[in-house]
Scaffold this active site. Sequence first.
Site, PDB file in Angstrom:
ATOM      1  N   GLU A  14      36.877  44.542  32.425  1.00 16.36           N
ATOM      2  CA  GLU A  14      37.357  43.960  32.267  1.00 16.36           C
ATOM      3  C   GLU A  14      37.483  42.655  31.684  1.00 16.36           C
ATOM      4  O   GLU A  14      35.960  42.435  31.788  1.00 16.36           O
ATOM      5  CB  GLU A  14      38.592  43.521  33.125  1.00 16.36           C
ATOM      6  CG  GLU A  14      37.686  42.773  33.949  1.00 16.36           C
ATOM      7  CD  GLU A  14      39.071  42.173  35.678  1.00 16.36           C
ATOM      8  OE1 GLU A  14      40.843  41.571  34.744  1.00 16.36           O
ATOM      9  OE2 GLU A  14      38.072  41.046  36.360  1.00 16.36           O
ATOM     10  N   ILE A  16      34.173  55.017  40.508  1.00 14.90           N
ATOM     11  CA  ILE A  16      32.825  55.081  40.238  1.00 14.90           C
ATOM     12  C   ILE A  16      32.552  54.839  42.428  1.00 14.90           C
ATOM     13  O   ILE A  16      32.632  53.782  42.825  1.00 14.90           O
ATOM     14  CB  ILE A  16      32.524  53.816  39.017  1.00 14.90           C
ATOM     15  CG1 ILE A  16      33.268  54.330  38.135  1.00 14.90           C
ATOM     16  CG2 ILE A  16      31.240  54.270  39.317  1.00 14.90           C
ATOM     17  CD1 ILE A  16      32.954  55.252  37.031  1.00 14.90           C
ATOM     18  N   LYS A  27      33.998  38.558  45.275  1.00 17.87           N
ATOM     19  CA  LYS A  27      32.727  38.263  44.593  1.00 17.87           C
ATOM     20  C   LYS A  27      32.420  37.318  46.436  1.00 17.87           C
ATOM     21  O   LYS A  27      33.138  36.580  46.347  1.00 17.87           O
ATOM     22  CB  LYS A  27      32.536  37.758  43.591  1.00 17.87           C
ATOM     23  CG  LYS A  27      32.525  38.823  42.819  1.00 17.87           C
ATOM     24  CD  LYS A  27      32.314  38.055  41.135  1.00 17.87           C
ATOM     25  CE  LYS A  27      32.969  38.627  40.341  1.00 17.87           C
ATOM     26  NZ  LYS A  27      33.671  38.386  38.835  1.00 17.87           N
ATOM     27  N   ARG A  53      38.151  32.741  30.612  1.00 11.12           N
ATOM     28  CA  ARG A  53      37.787  31.518  31.549  1.00 11.12           C
ATOM     29  C   ARG A  53      36.879  31.314  31.667  1.00 11.12           C
ATOM     30  O   ARG A  53      35.775  32.216  32.343  1.00 11.12           O
ATOM     31  CB  ARG A  53      39.244  31.323  32.354  1.00 11.12           C
ATOM     32  CG  ARG A  53      38.915  32.717  33.401  1.00 11.12           C
ATOM     33  CD  ARG A  53      39.046  32.464  34.706  1.00 11.12           C
ATOM     34  NE  ARG A  53      39.786  33.956  35.024  1.00 11.12           N
ATOM     35  CZ  ARG A  53      38.546  34.269  36.036  1.00 11.12           C
ATOM     36  NH1 ARG A  53      37.823  33.984  36.057  1.00 11.12           N
ATOM     37  NH2 ARG A  53      38.866  35.881  36.418  1.00 11.12           N
TER      38      ARG A  53
HETATM   39  P1  ADP Z   1      40.390  42.060  39.739  1.00 11.14           P
HETATM   40  O1  ADP Z   1      40.158  41.766  38.433  1.00 11.14           O
HETATM   41  O2  ADP Z   1      41.129  42.171  40.893  1.00 11.14           O
HETATM   42  O3  ADP Z   1      39.332  41.284  39.957  1.00 11.14           O
HETATM   43  P2  ADP Z   1      38.398  43.620  38.639  1.00 11.14           P
HETATM   44  O4  ADP Z   1      38.993  45.086  37.535  1.00 11.14           O
HETATM   45  O5  ADP Z   1      37.605  43.315  37.628  1.00 11.14           O
HETATM   46  O6  ADP Z   1      39.885  43.864  39.504  1.00 11.14           O
HETATM   47  O7  ADP Z   1      37.743  44.815  39.634  1.00 11.14           O
HETATM   48  C1  ADP Z   1      37.211  43.906  40.607  1.00 11.14           C
HETATM   49  C2  ADP Z   1      36.361  45.028  41.887  1.00 11.14           C
HETATM   50  O8  ADP Z   1      37.196  45.820  42.415  1.00 11.14           O
HETATM   51  C3  ADP Z   1      34.966  45.708  40.340  1.00 11.14           C
HETATM   52  O9  ADP Z   1      33.607  44.562  40.854  1.00 11.14           O
HETATM   53  C4  ADP Z   1      34.465  46.593  41.777  1.00 11.14           C
HETATM   54  O10 ADP Z   1      33.680  45.972  43.149  1.00 11.14           O
HETATM   55  C5  ADP Z   1      35.431  47.693  42.094  1.00 11.14           C
HETATM   56  N1  ADP Z   1      36.002  48.211  41.107  1.00 11.14           N
HETATM   57  C6  ADP Z   1      37.157  48.130  39.999  1.00 11.14           C
HETATM   58  N2  ADP Z   1      37.489  48.726  39.497  1.00 11.14           N
HETATM   59  C7  ADP Z   1      36.290  50.315  40.071  1.00 11.14           C
HETATM   60  C8  ADP Z   1      36.354  51.959  39.740  1.00 11.14           C
HETATM   61  N3  ADP Z   1      36.476  52.162  38.537  1.00 11.14           N
HETATM   62  N4  ADP Z   1      35.527  52.393  40.404  1.00 11.14           N
HETATM   63  C9  ADP Z   1      35.021  51.726  40.911  1.00 11.14           C
HETATM   64  N5  ADP Z   1      35.069  50.216  41.819  1.00 11.14           N
HETATM   65  C10 ADP Z   1      36.060  49.660  40.774  1.00 11.14           C
END
Ligand code: ADP
Length: 446
Positions: free
Chosen positions: A288, A203, A237, A292
């Site tokens: 996701e 995205i 973050k 926790r």
């Molecule tokens: P992790 O569990 O390693 O933190 P996440 O799936 O929560 O991974 O994704 C972390 C970050 O990666 C998101 O907050 C976003 O910034 C980016 N991200 C993840 N998936 C997408 C996607 N499909 N398109 C664009 N950015 C993504």
Amino acid sequence: MFKKILIANRGEIAVRIIRACRELGIKTVAVYSEADREALHTQLADEAVCIGPAAASESYLNMERILSATISTGADAIHPGFGFLSENSRFVEMCSKCNITFIGPSAEIINKMGNKSEARKTMIEAGVPVVPGTKDPVFQAEEGKTIADGMGYPVIIKASSGGGGKGMRIVTASEEFIGCFNTAQRESVNAFGDNTMYIEKYIVSPRHIEFQILADKYGNVIQLGERDCSIQRRHQKLIEESPSSAITPELRKQMGDTAVKAAKAATYENAGTIEFLLDKNGDFYFIEMNTRIQVEHPVTEMVTGLDLIKEQIRIAEGQKLTIKQEDVLIRGHAIECRINAENPARNFMPSPGTVTNMHLPGGNGVRIDTALYNGYKIPAHYDSMIVKVIVHDVDRISAINKMRSTLGEVVIEGITTNIDFQYEILSNEAFQAGDVNTHFIQEFFE
Ligand code: ADP
């Protein structure tokens, strides 16, 4: 009711949990590694047990040692905090075999939601929108490439067991796919011992919006509003706030209802977070669930007035949620800055060392969560996040101004931190206008 809780963690979150227990009249047991003998959590708890050498694999991840510390001190429950064993279902099973309550969801739920491609499946079946992508796991690069070619680029390859941005690669063109897949998969095998991958449409310029969930053992589920975590560096973050400036009350309600639906589909229990990406058209997609408590939970506490650690403890004790959805009121605006011991001038390399002099501010609406003290030697073995500065004020711009004023007052000598970097972000016009997305740091600062 619990009489004694062992905290299987270190740093600011261990201190945070000890405080909540103390307020509830529950005794605390800290566990510490040899590197953490002088740590604040070790000193603050009622009892402290050394569980091994500095390396996390031999101490904070050492399940047998932690369980034996729990049994020998007579603790009824373990709070895992975040990181370390907090999402380890085998540990949860071991706790239950030893008749110790794990403060968090069951092993089964952790397995179901912790495996990200499984979680996607659960959400698809529940009718929760997910980022378009694969339904089944992918193990082979060639197979993945065929799928990605069909989806169109850009795509993002992710590790099923991934976390902290590890095992993730963005692919912008077909010819890069195989190389990216192999790198991401290798990273996943090294970090998580798992070669299960999945693919999502990438995205472009989304916001990261997540909802805090509380669920008791009796099927009652509420959401405590959102956190906007779009300010990230390398998918990690840096600044979180609540509420998000990107969503209308209608969209908030829609996303909140979806988050509750998602948690119910997972038969969730205890505190958890449903993470979404919000695109420029106002469409949102589940990415996701975190099973926790999260680093950024204080911003939700500041706007709701609730104590999430106490809620976690009450839920684990088997108490019913006392708050109903209609009782949840979001007041004002809260922002959190993660202060890391790292050097922005050197590609944000960790910079552990001794804190030679320190002054941390306070004041109306200012909260500091930390385990630092004057003279404390930050060990090199663990996460570099050392202080969370959280502020609360009537609206977003007042909160930003309060954060700038607060950061301007912080003194931490002896180590390098990202405080000036955080200050620059808060002073940025686009940030102040709320015109941000997950590429903000890359766009303005790299
Ligand atoms: P992790 O569990 O390693 O933190 P996440 O799936 O929560 O991974 O994704 C972390 C970050 O990666 C998101 O907050 C976003 O910034 C980016 N991200 C993840 N998936 C997408 C996607 N499909 N398109 C664009 N950015 C993504």
